[in-house]
Motif scaffolding. Structure first.
Motif, PDB file in Angstrom:
ATOM      1  N   THR A 122       0.837  -1.200   0.000  1.00 10.49           N
ATOM      2  CA  THR A 122       0.000   0.000   0.000  1.00 10.49           C
ATOM      3  C   THR A 122       0.871   1.249   0.000  1.00 10.49           C
ATOM      4  O   THR A 122       1.781   1.390   0.833  1.00 10.49           O
ATOM      5  N   TRP A 123       0.579   2.150  -0.960  1.00  9.28           N
ATOM      6  CA  TRP A 123       1.228   3.463  -1.028  1.00  9.28           C
ATOM      7  C   TRP A 123       0.293   4.481  -0.379  1.00  9.28           C
ATOM      8  O   TRP A 123      -0.856   4.658  -0.817  1.00  9.28           O
ATOM      9  N   THR A 124       0.758   5.162   0.668  1.00  9.33           N
ATOM     10  CA  THR A 124      -0.055   6.153   1.372  1.00  9.33           C
ATOM     11  C   THR A 124       0.687   7.485   1.393  1.00  9.33           C
ATOM     12  O   THR A 124       1.850   7.571   1.832  1.00  9.33           O
ATOM     13  N   ARG A 125       0.008   8.549   0.936  1.00  9.76           N
ATOM     14  CA  ARG A 125       0.645   9.876   0.872  1.00  9.76           C
ATOM     15  C   ARG A 125       0.963  10.375   2.278  1.00  9.76           C
ATOM     16  O   ARG A 125       0.140  10.308   3.193  1.00  9.76           O
TER      17      ARG A 125
ATOM     18  N   SER B 162      -5.091   8.593  -2.678  1.00  8.36           N
ATOM     19  CA  SER B 162      -4.349   7.877  -1.637  1.00  8.36           C
ATOM     20  C   SER B 162      -5.315   7.399  -0.557  1.00  8.36           C
ATOM     21  O   SER B 162      -6.284   8.091  -0.226  1.00  8.36           O
ATOM     22  N   PRO B 163      -5.106   6.187  -0.009  1.00  8.27           N
ATOM     23  CA  PRO B 163      -3.997   5.252  -0.278  1.00  8.27           C
ATOM     24  C   PRO B 163      -4.269   4.370  -1.502  1.00  8.27           C
ATOM     25  O   PRO B 163      -5.418   4.132  -1.865  1.00  8.27           O
ATOM     26  N   HIS B 164      -3.184   3.843  -2.058  1.00 13.68           N
ATOM     27  CA  HIS B 164      -3.257   2.929  -3.202  1.00 13.68           C
ATOM     28  C   HIS B 164      -2.877   1.529  -2.706  1.00 13.68           C
ATOM     29  O   HIS B 164      -1.697   1.252  -2.482  1.00 13.68           O
TER      30      HIS B 164
ATOM     31  N   TYR C 113       5.468   9.102  -0.157  1.00 16.02           N
ATOM     32  CA  TYR C 113       4.587   8.004   0.262  1.00 16.02           C
ATOM     33  C   TYR C 113       5.227   7.160   1.373  1.00 16.02           C
ATOM     34  O   TYR C 113       6.459   7.029   1.446  1.00 16.02           O
TER      35      TYR C 113
END
Length: 367
Positions: free
Chosen positions: A286-289, A298-300, A333
């Motif tokens: 998971t990518w979170t700003r 976000s999140p991705h 991120y």
């Protein structure tokens, strides 16, 4: 005359001169033309090799001289020929101690014959003996097949983690002992439990269901072994188990190593790197700003494909099958790695932060 009646028998005579004898009287004389009956009982109705079974014959009247017993087992060579019985409290009760012979050829009904007469010498008839065919010889050892159901995680097969409630079913090859009911022991890698009572039984006491709560601690990770303190109705113990040691207790959570990109790295792609400590059931990245440009999406969260859950593979600068497509250049991120194994153990979150995502080419001004 009436059978079962007691009579005086009087002898009297008169000679030719008219002299009459005194009466010569025999009294009482018991008149009996009815054959006796006998009922057989057994100290064990199911018996195995070397078991001593006391056979008791209870007559409806006194039986003398000493009755004799004969036993016909299913096999050959172990039968008991006519043998004197032992008197009980009185001559209406006679006993014999039979030692059960070995061999599965003797399995089945042991037929009992009694030779006896009452005091009037009426012979006991075979049809007047009850329960002459109720002693069962069983020299076949008991076997048990074990199966498991994870009640806490019904979709998980033959494994579980700490706190899961496991239903353990023991299928006996024949009914168990009627009074000495089975109890279960479980040996975990470190801990153990003993003498667990059954939760239920069915099918004439040949299926027994137990329940166990799996213990905590990574030191208990490994295959548990189930055993039973049990015997069949004849006293045969369990000789063989099937599937007694196929259930895996897994209290070890998966671990990510070699994660990339590292915290503080600048990257211009969505490629990642990692290695799993075990092949897992599911996983995500998971990518979170956390800073930089705004990322409204976000999140991705990306679900790892089955091929990306393999512990045998070291993923390096790897393009995910379902990688994020909407990361925003110029955004910082957190990248979080997470996985759950097939026993339901969830990894700690492995976080790289911040990672600077930048796909925009630089510009330069010359003066």
């Amino acid at each position: 005359l009436v059978s079962g009646t007691n009579y005086n028998i009087t002898f009297s005579a008169t000679d030719s001169a008219g002299n009459q004898s005194l009466d010569f009287v025999e009294t009482p004389v018991f008149y009996d033309t009815t054959a006796p009956t006998a009922a057989l009982t057994y100290s064990h109705y199911f018996a195995s090799v070397d078991t001593v079974v006391t056979i008791t014959a209870t007559f409806n009247e006194r039986a003398l001289p000493t009755p004799q017993i004969a036993i016909d087992y299913a096999g050959a060579g172990a039968d008991v020929a006519a043998t004197n019985m032992t008197i009980g409290g009185d001559s209406t009760i006679w006993t014999y101690d039979a030692t059960i012979p070995a061999g599965e050829t003797n399995n089945g009904i042991a037929s009992i014959a009694i030779t006896a007469t009452d005091l009037a010498l009426n012979a006991l008839r075979a049809v007047d003996i009850t329960n002459s065919d109720t002693l069962v010889v069983d020299n076949t050892v008991l076997t048990v097949t074990v199966s498991y159901s994870n009640l806490t995680q019904p979709t998980v097969t033959n494994k579980g983690k700490a706190g899961d409630v496991i239903e353990i079913t023991a299928q006996f090859s024949e009914p168990s002992h009627s009074t000495d009911v089975p109890v279960m022991d479980i040996a975990y890698t470190t801990d153990s439990v003993t003498d667990e009572d059954a939760f239920s039984s069915s099918n004439n006491d040949s299926i027994w269901v137990f329940r166990a709560t799996l213990p905590t601690g990574t030191n208990n990770t490994g295959y548990m072994t189930v055993s039973l303190d049990a015997k069949d109705r004849a006293g045969n113990l369990i000789s063989t188990y099937t599937n007694a040691d196929i259930f895996l207790v897994d209290n070890t959570s998966p671990v990510f190593t070699l994660t990339a990109p590292d915290s503080g790295n600048y990257v211009n792609s969505r490629n990642v790197g990692y290695k799993l400590s075990e092949t897992t059931f599911s996983g995500s990245i998971t990518w979170t700003r956390v800073g930089g440009n705004v990322d409204a999406n976000s999140p991705h969260a990306v679900t790892l494909a089955a091929s990306e859950l393999d512990a045998a593979t070291t993923f390096s600068d790897y393009t995910l099958t379902n990688g994020p497509t909407a990361l925003v250049s110029g955004t910082n991120y957190n990248i979080t790695f997470s996985a759950t194994d097939s026993a339901g153990n969830q990894s700690l979150d492995f976080v790289e932060t911040p990672v600077f995502y930048d796909t925009t080419a630089p510009t330069a001004a010359l003066t």
